[in-house]
Design a protein around this motif. Structure first.
Motif, PDB file in Angstrom:
ATOM      1  N   GLN A 306     -96.821   6.393  22.756  1.00 58.02           N
ATOM      2  CA  GLN A 306     -95.988   6.034  21.616  1.00 58.02           C
ATOM      3  C   GLN A 306     -95.816   4.521  21.486  1.00 58.02           C
ATOM      4  N   LEU A 307     -95.631   3.850  22.597  1.00 55.53           N
ATOM      5  CA  LEU A 307     -95.465   2.398  22.542  1.00 55.53           C
ATOM      6  C   LEU A 307     -96.747   1.709  22.088  1.00 55.53           C
ATOM      7  N   LEU A 308     -97.881   2.249  22.503  1.00 56.48           N
ATOM      8  CA  LEU A 308     -99.159   1.673  22.057  1.00 56.48           C
ATOM      9  C   LEU A 308     -99.332   1.844  20.546  1.00 56.48           C
ATOM     10  N   LEU A 309     -99.022   3.045  20.039  1.00 56.77           N
ATOM     11  CA  LEU A 309     -99.125   3.278  18.600  1.00 56.77           C
ATOM     12  C   LEU A 309     -98.128   2.423  17.823  1.00 56.77           C
ATOM     13  N   PHE A 310     -96.937   2.290  18.342  1.00 54.88           N
ATOM     14  CA  PHE A 310     -95.912   1.483  17.679  1.00 54.88           C
ATOM     15  C   PHE A 310     -96.330   0.010  17.621  1.00 54.88           C
ATOM     16  N   HIS A 311     -96.837  -0.499  18.732  1.00 55.90           N
ATOM     17  CA  HIS A 311     -97.286  -1.894  18.772  1.00 55.90           C
ATOM     18  C   HIS A 311     -98.460  -2.114  17.821  1.00 55.90           C
ATOM     19  N   THR A 312     -99.385  -1.167  17.783  1.00 58.70           N
ATOM     20  CA  THR A 312    -100.553  -1.295  16.900  1.00 58.70           C
ATOM     21  C   THR A 312    -100.135  -1.307  15.434  1.00 58.70           C
ATOM     22  N   ALA A 313     -99.200  -0.413  15.074  1.00 59.14           N
ATOM     23  CA  ALA A 313     -98.762  -0.347  13.677  1.00 59.14           C
ATOM     24  C   ALA A 313     -98.020  -1.602  13.254  1.00 59.14           C
ATOM     25  N   VAL A 314     -97.113  -2.086  14.097  1.00 62.35           N
ATOM     26  CA  VAL A 314     -96.366  -3.304  13.749  1.00 62.35           C
ATOM     27  C   VAL A 314     -97.291  -4.509  13.688  1.00 62.35           C
ATOM     28  N   SER A 315     -98.198  -4.614  14.655  1.00 61.50           N
ATOM     29  CA  SER A 315     -99.130  -5.755  14.662  1.00 61.50           C
ATOM     30  C   SER A 315    -100.044  -5.708  13.440  1.00 61.50           C
ATOM     31  N   ALA A 316    -100.541  -4.523  13.105  1.00 61.52           N
ATOM     32  CA  ALA A 316    -101.419  -4.415  11.938  1.00 61.52           C
ATOM     33  C   ALA A 316    -100.683  -4.786  10.664  1.00 61.52           C
ATOM     34  N   TYR A 317     -99.425  -4.427  10.581  1.00 63.68           N
ATOM     35  CA  TYR A 317     -98.651  -4.728   9.378  1.00 63.68           C
ATOM     36  C   TYR A 317     -98.470  -6.232   9.206  1.00 63.68           C
ATOM     37  N   TYR A 318     -98.036  -6.908  10.257  1.00 65.01           N
ATOM     38  CA  TYR A 318     -97.740  -8.331  10.132  1.00 65.01           C
ATOM     39  C   TYR A 318     -99.002  -9.191  10.194  1.00 65.01           C
TER      40      TYR A 318
END
Length: 337
Positions: A306-318
């Motif tokens: 979950q933390l990996l997916l969360f980090h990937t989504a936030v990083s991709a967004y910004y």
């Protein structure tokens, strides 16, 4: 025969009196009243013979009903005694008057679990707040289309449900900027930059919102279901531990008491109860150890993903926004030269 000189009314009355005397002996003649008769007095008390019967007045009951009632009473009695012993044991432990069975390693694991649940609850609360705020942000970008009025594609803010559904899949703010770029040649380049940025912002925002919802759901499952189930087993273990210590204290008391017949009987009964509580206590302690082990393994596995997916989504967004803005800035600088 009545004489011719007599009064006919008197003769008639005499005849009636004689007739009444002949037909009823207790009626008195008006011409010759008898002695005054008294009315019989009612009895002052009634004497009835005592009623005796050999029929039982109790309702007959089957042996099963009697056995059920005895079992319920026995259960209530045992529960009352056990509650008293546990309350006394807990009070004595707080006052320092008795010993307590302690497993230092297991106690540390339980305390760590409680602290971890509190921290995960804080993460869940903040993640829900972030999701709510970001959802409002994305909805504002999508609904900006409805506030643009006739200047946006579509003409009017009054449209059907099908039109609304189709507009929601458009990047409304980006479409407004794009439309204004065609109508304002002097600001065409700036409007086009912002139109593309808003399209990407809405698109990436929807992906990030989906990742946030998935993250919140997973953390909620761990904190409020998996950990809560383990803590429920921990509560059962702590209750069994208090019962075990209570019967252990009673067993030590009767073992050190004077050897009398009553004490020996109490000692044997307490020994049986102590063995049962000891077996229950050891079983629950084993269950707690197993659950804590599997909980820790499952928590690490799920949260790592979950933390990996969360980090990937936030990083991709910004990062996508920063990359596009950087590319646009460089393009503008080159064009200006």
């Amino acid at each position: 025969m009545a004489s011719l000189t007599s009064n006919p009314m008197e003769d008639t009355e005499n005849m009636e009196d004689e007739y009444m005397e002949e037909n009823s002996g207790h009626r008195r003649s008006r011409s010759n009243p008898g002695p005054e008769q008294t009315r019989p007095q009612p009895p002052r008390s009634l004497d009835f013979p005592s009623a005796t019967s050999s029929i039982s007045l109790t309702t007959p009951s089957s042996p099963g009903v009697v056995l059920g009632k005895n079992t319920k009473l026995e259960n209530i009695k045992n529960w009352t005694i056990s509650t008293y012993k546990c309350s006394r044991q807990s009070l004595y432990e707080k006052m320092g008057k008795t010993s307590k069975t302690v497993d230092p390693e297991l106690e540390d694991q339980i305390e760590t679990l409680r602290n971890t649940q509190k921290k995960y609850s804080d993460i869940l609360r903040l993640a829900r707040a972030l999701t709510s705020h970001f959802f409002n942000l994305v909805q504002t970008q999508v609904r900006f289309k409805e506030r643009c009025g006739p200047t946006c594609p579509g003409g009017s803010i009054y449209h059907t449900e099908a039109t609304t559904r189709s507009l929601l899949f458009k990047n409304s703010l980006g479409e407004c900027f794009s439309d204004l770029a065609h109508k304002s040649p002097e600001l065409q380049q700036e409007f086009l930059y912002n139109a593309e940025a808003q399209r990407n912002l809405t698109k990436n925002g929807q992906h990030l919102l989906a990742s946030l919802n998935f993250f919140v759901s997973s953390v909620n499952t761990i904190a409020n279901k998996t950990m809560e189930d383990s803590l429920l087993t921990v509560k059962q273990y702590e209750t069994a531990r208090v019962e075990y210590d209570a019967y252990r204290t009673d067993l030590e008391f009767y073992a050190a008491a004077k050897e009398t017949e009553a004490n020996q009987m109490k000692l044997s009964e307490t020994q049986v109860s102590f063995n049962n509580k000891k077996a229950e206590f050891e079983k629950l302690r084993s269950d707690v150890q197993i659950k804590l082990k599997f909980l820790d393994e499952n928590r690490v596995k799920v949260m790592s993903k979950q933390l990996l997916l969360f980090h990937t989504a936030v990083s991709a967004y910004y990062i996508s926004q920063a990359t596009r803005w950087l590319w646009r800035s460089l393009s503008s600088s080159l064009l200006a030269r």
